[in-house]
Write a protein that holds these residues in place. Structure first.
Motif, PDB file in Angstrom:
ATOM      1  N   UNK A   1      33.541 -71.013  46.678  1.00  0.00           N
ATOM      2  CA  UNK A   1      32.541 -70.019  46.322  1.00  0.00           C
ATOM      3  C   UNK A   1      32.885 -68.609  46.747  1.00  0.00           C
ATOM      4  N   UNK A   2      32.023 -67.649  46.341  1.00  0.00           N
ATOM      5  CA  UNK A   2      32.264 -66.230  46.571  1.00  0.00           C
ATOM      6  C   UNK A   2      32.078 -65.851  48.031  1.00  0.00           C
ATOM      7  N   UNK A   3      31.007 -66.344  48.668  1.00  0.00           N
ATOM      8  CA  UNK A   3      30.721 -65.951  50.052  1.00  0.00           C
ATOM      9  C   UNK A   3      31.774 -66.474  51.013  1.00  0.00           C
TER      10      UNK A   3
ATOM     11  N   UNK B   1      45.887 -54.123  47.132  1.00  0.00           N
ATOM     12  CA  UNK B   1      45.172 -55.384  47.342  1.00  0.00           C
ATOM     13  C   UNK B   1      43.957 -55.434  46.424  1.00  0.00           C
ATOM     14  N   UNK B   2      43.696 -56.597  45.886  1.00  0.00           N
ATOM     15  CA  UNK B   2      42.559 -56.760  44.972  1.00  0.00           C
ATOM     16  C   UNK B   2      41.763 -57.998  45.387  1.00  0.00           C
ATOM     17  N   UNK B   3      40.472 -57.787  45.604  1.00  0.00           N
ATOM     18  CA  UNK B   3      39.560 -58.900  45.910  1.00  0.00           C
ATOM     19  C   UNK B   3      38.593 -59.041  44.734  1.00  0.00           C
ATOM     20  N   UNK B   4      38.860 -60.021  43.888  1.00  0.00           N
ATOM     21  CA  UNK B   4      38.018 -60.250  42.712  1.00  0.00           C
ATOM     22  C   UNK B   4      36.683 -60.875  43.123  1.00  0.00           C
ATOM     23  N   UNK B   5      35.658 -60.608  42.317  1.00  0.00           N
ATOM     24  CA  UNK B   5      34.344 -61.235  42.494  1.00  0.00           C
ATOM     25  C   UNK B   5      33.896 -61.196  43.957  1.00  0.00           C
ATOM     26  N   UNK B   6      33.776 -59.992  44.466  1.00  0.00           N
ATOM     27  CA  UNK B   6      33.405 -59.774  45.860  1.00  0.00           C
ATOM     28  C   UNK B   6      32.005 -60.299  46.156  1.00  0.00           C
TER      29      UNK B   6
END
Length: 692
Positions: free
Chosen positions: A82-84, A391-396
């Motif tokens: 999951x996202x969290x 750096x890329x953090x998708x769907x934060x």
């Protein structure tokens, strides 16, 4: 009597010293039995010393063995779904990377969401001496789905039981961590405890610091069986090789089946089953000092675990209250956690001391490209910026989207930085469809955004907005790179390419979907132009119709966008014709045209050589024209630009002649590349540019 030369005596003394040192070194670290570790260490961490004599060869082998000791590959496993949880695991990883001196191999058991997020993050993070492997949690669900579990972690809270099966069969040892863990020391210290295991011990755990397993928390409280206070499974040392040897998979299953006959379900997921197993097999557990898992909740004995906070090794935020737990050292814990939460992850890209790591192919290519740049080139900074890997953090944040049945759905695509954050709520009120936003922020700003979004009733209730963090690095705003992140992560067949400081008219989402069907966009190459207007008023009574907008335009409350600053950008839209148009009409490309358009998602990406201010949208529209997209202006669509302070990049453009000169150089190179890509048909753009 035979005498040695000075050189020979010197070598013999060194050999003797090295042999003496080796007497104190555990055999399993010098010559690891673990096939994965041994192979990785031999291939990745042994430095060559060149050809030399037999004595030198002996010294080299001994030095390599000692080096393998100090650079042992440490394996870490996490279950992340999951996202969290994906956000939490980043903070954990930062704390581990900050202190570590060893190469690391992370093993993530993930669902589809976490896999997408973390694989993208680590690929773009490019941390040296770190390997990452992913394992599909869906393939493991059948192993534990038969176990009723009341814990909020659900089925994923049981998956640590399956690690002997999930992880590679030649992996000997692994440290298993919950995602809500923060390290305050080098993880190698924890890895070294494996050497203290007896021949029979297979699991290392810290005693549970709450009274849960004592069964006296409330009347009729009946926990699963445990040895004394039981053990907490937030931090586990698993000796996988030995667990497989004793038949772990069968043993934990039999334990669970037996206890479920009376307990009916687990309350603390895997922890209940681990404790029931240990109660029956106490000889198999190695009790870790409690500072390796200081459990922070209101009902724990964690304060008895240490005398000084400097003694702490690992902090476990296993309370739902997290930073609000009652503890005399809560400020220290909060500050340590926030340090890593907001820590600049770019600083963790440093190389380890000792043997240089074998760089991955991407790093090698990047370094080669950087070395080819001419530092004397006045546009060196621009060219270097294009090679920067962000750096890329998708769907934060949590994201949910269900595709429409008619395949005409459309995503609003935009990018923003911290100073445009206030626009998000208004956009969500104006656009009810899916949104893909890329946010250019530092680690600290990303946490500020998180708090802002969680406090906003508007944003909290919108789950169809994908927020993707692109972390700051370099001198320029990489505007087209950030746009591409938002574009590539749109999940609909069509995209509305806009900027975050524009508010779409009410009902535009539905109007665009109808227009796409009418114009047969599924089978033709069209770019639908949404006419752009602007206001200089911070408070505007937003027009509810085209007629109302035209009235405001005539009264001077609205203007055609940038008519007084940059008329070339939108003049080809032909606002005079739009005033009376009732059907879509085609317009021709003209130099510097940069309308906001609706296109299929498979359109060309933005050219990333353009950073900061200038020509970033122009180049994209130009390539759409080169690919023979028809530019169609929609007669009943509009959007309005809201006023704001000028960006730092536009100020640089206006004040720096070298900035403007480099932008012209990049334009010329873009035109040349376009001609090579599309042939003679693209020469018109170069000609048009030179006649301006």
């Amino acid at each position: 009597m035979t005498y040695c030369t000075v050189e020979q005596c010197y070598i013999m003394i060194l050999v003797a010293l090295l042999l003496a040192l080796m007497m104190f070194v555990q055999t399993d670290l010098l010559f690891p039995a673990d096939g994965v570790e041994l192979k990785a260490q031999r291939e990745q961490w042994a430095c060559g010393y060149g050809n030399s004599s037999e004595h030198d060869h002996t010294l080299r082998l001994l030095a390599q063995h000692l080096r393998w000791k100090t650079t042992a590959l440490i394996h870490v496993a996490c279950v992340c779904a999951g996202h969290n949880a994906s956000r939490d695991v980043v903070t954990l990883v930062k704390s581990v990377l900050f202190h570590r001196r060893n190469p690391l191999h992370f093993h993530f058991i993930t669902d589809t969401v976490a896999n997408r997020i973390l694989s993208s993050l680590f690929q773009s993070w490019m941390v040296p001496s770190v390997q990452v492997s992913f394992y599909d949690a869906d393939e493991l669900k059948s192993e534990v789905s038969w176990i009723p579990n009341k814990h909020y972690s659900g089925i994923y809270g049981l998956m640590k039981l399956t690690l002997t099966k999930a992880l590679p069969p030649d992996l000997s040892k692994v440290i298993v961590l919950d995602t809500d863990i923060t390290f305050a020391t080098d993880i190698a210290e924890l890895w070294g405890i494996f050497r203290k295991f007896t021949d029979k011990q297979v699991i290392g755990l810290v005693e549970n610091q709450s009274d849960w397993y004592l069964g006296n928390l409330w009347k009729n409280h009946k926990p699963w069986p445990a040895l004394g206070r039981g053990f907490n499974t937030g931090v586990i040392l698993l000796y996988l090789e030995r667990l497989r040897r004793i038949g772990w998979e069968q043993m934990w299953r039999l334990t669970a089946e037996r206890e479920l006959m009376s307990m009916l379900s687990t309350s603390l997921a895997d922890q209940d089953i681990f404790n029931a197993f240990i109660k029956q097999n106490p000889v198999l557990v190695h009790q870790l000092p409690c500072f390796w898992n200081v459990q922070l909740s209101d009902h724990t004995r964690s304060e008895q675990c240490y005398t000084e906070v400097s003694d702490l090794k690992v902090i476990h935020w296993n309370s739902p209250k997290k930073l609000r737990v009652k503890n005399k050292h809560v400020e220290f814990f909060r500050n340590l956690y926030l340090t890593f939460l907001e820590y600049d992850g770019n600083l963790l890209r440093r190389e380890l001391f000792g043997c240089p790591s074998q760089a991955n192919p991407e790093s090698v290519q990047l370094q080669a490209a950087l070395e080819e740049l001419d530092e004397d080139d006045q546009c060196y900074d621009f060219r270097r910026e294009r090679l920067t890997v962000h750096r890329v953090h998708l769907y934060f944040l949590q994201y949910e989207y269900t595709p429409t049945e008619d395949d005409t759905d459309i995503t609003l695509v935009a990018q923003l930085s911290m100073d445009r954050l206030q626009m998000l709520e208004a956009i969500c009120k104006h656009w009810e469809g899916p949104i893909s936003l890329a946010l250019y922020m530092s680690d600290a700003e990303a946490q500020q955004f998180l708090r802002y979004a969680q406090a906003s009733e508007v944003l909290k209730n919108r789950k169809n907005v994908g927020y993707h963090i692109v972390y700051k690095e370099g001198q320029f705003y990489p505007v087209n790179l950030v746009r591409n992140v938002a574009l590539k992560n749109a999940n609909t067949p069509y995209v509305f390419l806009t900027d975050v400081d524009f508010l779409p008219m009410y009902g535009l989402y539905d109007y665009l979907r109808r227009s796409m069907v009418q114009l047969d966009m599924a089978h033709t190459k069209k770019a639908l132009v949404v006419p752009a207007f602007e206001t200089l008023r911070y408070r505007l009574s937003f027009p509810k119709s085209k007629a109302e907008l035209l009235s405001m335009l005539d009264m001077g409350a609205l203007y055609t966008f940038r008519y007084h600053v940059w008329p070339k950008g939108h003049a080809p839209t032909n606002y005079a014709k739009w005033r009376t148009a009732t059907t879509p009409y085609k317009v021709e490309w003209e130099p510097d045209f940069e309308p906001y358009v609706v296109v299929r998602r498979d359109c060309p990406e933005y050219d990333q050589r353009f950073v900061g201010f200038g020509w970033n949208k122009v180049s994209h529209i130009l390539e759409l024209d080169a690919q023979e997209y028809d530019l169609m202006v929609l007669p009943n669509a509009f959007m309005i630009h809201m006023p704001h302070a000028p960006s730092f990049d536009i100020s640089k453009f206006r004040s720096s002649s070298s900035y403007r000169n480099c932008l012209n150089t990049l334009k010329d190179e873009f035109h040349q590349d376009l001609s090579r890509k599309y042939g003679s048909a693209a020469l018109k753009y170069l000609t048009a540019q030179r006649t301006i």
